[in-house]
Design a protein around this motif. Sequence first.
Motif, PDB file in Angstrom:
ATOM      1  N   SER A  60       0.827  -1.198   0.000  1.00  0.00           N
ATOM      2  CA  SER A  60       0.000   0.000   0.000  1.00  0.00           C
ATOM      3  C   SER A  60       0.861   1.247   0.000  1.00  0.00           C
ATOM      4  O   SER A  60       1.981   1.242   0.516  1.00  0.00           O
ATOM      5  CB  SER A  60      -0.900   0.012   1.238  1.00  0.00           C
ATOM      6  OG  SER A  60      -1.685   1.180   1.259  1.00  0.00           O
ATOM      7  N   LYS A  61       0.313   2.313  -0.564  1.00  0.00           N
ATOM      8  CA  LYS A  61       0.962   3.622  -0.482  1.00  0.00           C
ATOM      9  C   LYS A  61       0.428   4.395   0.726  1.00  0.00           C
ATOM     10  O   LYS A  61       0.877   5.495   1.000  1.00  0.00           O
ATOM     11  CB  LYS A  61       0.746   4.404  -1.770  1.00  0.00           C
ATOM     12  CG  LYS A  61       1.508   3.811  -2.937  1.00  0.00           C
ATOM     13  CD  LYS A  61       1.390   4.652  -4.185  1.00  0.00           C
ATOM     14  CE  LYS A  61       2.191   3.998  -5.300  1.00  0.00           C
ATOM     15  NZ  LYS A  61       2.193   4.768  -6.518  1.00  0.00           N
ATOM     16  N   LEU A  62      -0.532   3.812   1.423  1.00  0.00           N
ATOM     17  CA  LEU A  62      -1.080   4.452   2.616  1.00  0.00           C
ATOM     18  C   LEU A  62      -0.052   4.459   3.732  1.00  0.00           C
ATOM     19  O   LEU A  62       0.835   3.606   3.781  1.00  0.00           O
ATOM     20  CB  LEU A  62      -2.343   3.717   3.086  1.00  0.00           C
ATOM     21  CG  LEU A  62      -3.494   3.624   2.095  1.00  0.00           C
ATOM     22  CD1 LEU A  62      -4.614   2.773   2.675  1.00  0.00           C
ATOM     23  CD2 LEU A  62      -4.008   4.998   1.731  1.00  0.00           C
ATOM     24  N   SER A  63      -0.194   5.393   4.644  1.00  0.00           N
ATOM     25  CA  SER A  63       0.733   5.473   5.774  1.00  0.00           C
ATOM     26  C   SER A  63       0.478   4.342   6.760  1.00  0.00           C
ATOM     27  O   SER A  63      -0.567   3.695   6.732  1.00  0.00           O
ATOM     28  CB  SER A  63       0.570   6.812   6.488  1.00  0.00           C
ATOM     29  OG  SER A  63      -0.659   6.832   7.194  1.00  0.00           O
ATOM     30  N   GLN A  64       1.422   4.135   7.655  1.00  0.00           N
ATOM     31  CA  GLN A  64       1.284   3.115   8.698  1.00  0.00           C
ATOM     32  C   GLN A  64       0.023   3.355   9.522  1.00  0.00           C
ATOM     33  O   GLN A  64      -0.717   2.415   9.820  1.00  0.00           O
ATOM     34  CB  GLN A  64       2.518   3.135   9.604  1.00  0.00           C
ATOM     35  CG  GLN A  64       2.461   2.139  10.751  1.00  0.00           C
ATOM     36  CD  GLN A  64       2.727   0.720  10.323  1.00  0.00           C
ATOM     37  OE1 GLN A  64       3.750   0.449   9.732  1.00  0.00           O
ATOM     38  NE2 GLN A  64       1.830  -0.194  10.626  1.00  0.00           N
ATOM     39  N   VAL A  65      -0.265   4.592   9.857  1.00  0.00           N
ATOM     40  CA  VAL A  65      -1.446   4.920  10.662  1.00  0.00           C
ATOM     41  C   VAL A  65      -2.729   4.572   9.909  1.00  0.00           C
ATOM     42  O   VAL A  65      -3.650   3.984  10.484  1.00  0.00           O
ATOM     43  CB  VAL A  65      -1.435   6.423  11.058  1.00  0.00           C
ATOM     44  CG1 VAL A  65      -2.727   6.827  11.730  1.00  0.00           C
ATOM     45  CG2 VAL A  65      -0.229   6.727  11.936  1.00  0.00           C
ATOM     46  N   GLU A  66      -2.797   4.905   8.624  1.00  0.00           N
ATOM     47  CA  GLU A  66      -3.985   4.607   7.814  1.00  0.00           C
ATOM     48  C   GLU A  66      -4.198   3.101   7.678  1.00  0.00           C
ATOM     49  O   GLU A  66      -5.322   2.604   7.788  1.00  0.00           O
ATOM     50  CB  GLU A  66      -3.868   5.244   6.431  1.00  0.00           C
ATOM     51  CG  GLU A  66      -3.874   6.758   6.450  1.00  0.00           C
ATOM     52  CD  GLU A  66      -3.495   7.354   5.116  1.00  0.00           C
ATOM     53  OE1 GLU A  66      -4.233   8.256   4.641  1.00  0.00           O
ATOM     54  OE2 GLU A  66      -2.467   6.936   4.538  1.00  0.00           O
ATOM     55  N   VAL A  67      -3.119   2.367   7.440  1.00  0.00           N
ATOM     56  CA  VAL A  67      -3.221   0.923   7.287  1.00  0.00           C
ATOM     57  C   VAL A  67      -3.607   0.278   8.619  1.00  0.00           C
ATOM     58  O   VAL A  67      -4.450  -0.622   8.654  1.00  0.00           O
ATOM     59  CB  VAL A  67      -1.888   0.352   6.735  1.00  0.00           C
ATOM     60  CG1 VAL A  67      -1.871  -1.150   6.779  1.00  0.00           C
ATOM     61  CG2 VAL A  67      -1.669   0.827   5.309  1.00  0.00           C
ATOM     62  N   ASP A  68      -3.030   0.736   9.718  1.00  0.00           N
ATOM     63  CA  ASP A  68      -3.383   0.205  11.039  1.00  0.00           C
ATOM     64  C   ASP A  68      -4.869   0.367  11.318  1.00  0.00           C
ATOM     65  O   ASP A  68      -5.504  -0.524  11.879  1.00  0.00           O
ATOM     66  CB  ASP A  68      -2.575   0.891  12.141  1.00  0.00           C
ATOM     67  CG  ASP A  68      -1.144   0.398  12.224  1.00  0.00           C
ATOM     68  OD1 ASP A  68      -0.834  -0.649  11.615  1.00  0.00           O
ATOM     69  OD2 ASP A  68      -0.328   1.056  12.904  1.00  0.00           O
ATOM     70  N   ALA A  69      -5.437   1.502  10.922  1.00  0.00           N
ATOM     71  CA  ALA A  69      -6.872   1.748  11.140  1.00  0.00           C
ATOM     72  C   ALA A  69      -7.712   0.725  10.372  1.00  0.00           C
ATOM     73  O   ALA A  69      -8.718   0.228  10.895  1.00  0.00           O
ATOM     74  CB  ALA A  69      -7.233   3.168  10.728  1.00  0.00           C
ATOM     75  N   ILE A  70      -7.308   0.391   9.157  1.00  0.00           N
ATOM     76  CA  ILE A  70      -8.033  -0.607   8.367  1.00  0.00           C
ATOM     77  C   ILE A  70      -7.896  -1.988   8.993  1.00  0.00           C
ATOM     78  O   ILE A  70      -8.859  -2.738   9.104  1.00  0.00           O
ATOM     79  CB  ILE A  70      -7.537  -0.600   6.901  1.00  0.00           C
ATOM     80  CG1 ILE A  70      -7.949   0.720   6.231  1.00  0.00           C
ATOM     81  CG2 ILE A  70      -8.085  -1.795   6.129  1.00  0.00           C
ATOM     82  CD1 ILE A  70      -7.313   0.969   4.889  1.00  0.00           C
TER      83      ILE A  70
END
Length: 107
Positions: A60-70
């Motif tokens: 993913s190109k999403l940040s660690q915080v964004e991916v953790d939320a998912i």
Amino acid sequence: MNNEHWYVLLTIRSKEEEVCKYLNENDGIYAFSPKMEFYHRVSKQIQQRALFGGYVFVVSKLSQVEVDAIFKKFPLQSVFIHELKYEEEVSALTDEEIRILNMSLTL
């Protein structure tokens, strides 16, 4: 590597596809569980099984915080997912690990 981040999730063996299906419904995430072919002697057929049973890889190109939320919103209570991390806040694979996985995806 195009600002892509790689993550590794541990889940229940045989639930990899369910986890991938859920994660791939989210924009900006590509989840997969590498497979290998093997010859099943009893059925005399070529079959597939997980190369790394119980593991799901996420790009993913999403940040660690964004991916953790998912990851935390995973809907199935009966299927746990645990993100593997090198340090408390670092989940991404090394460049060498990514190179090896990319080679297996292109075979």
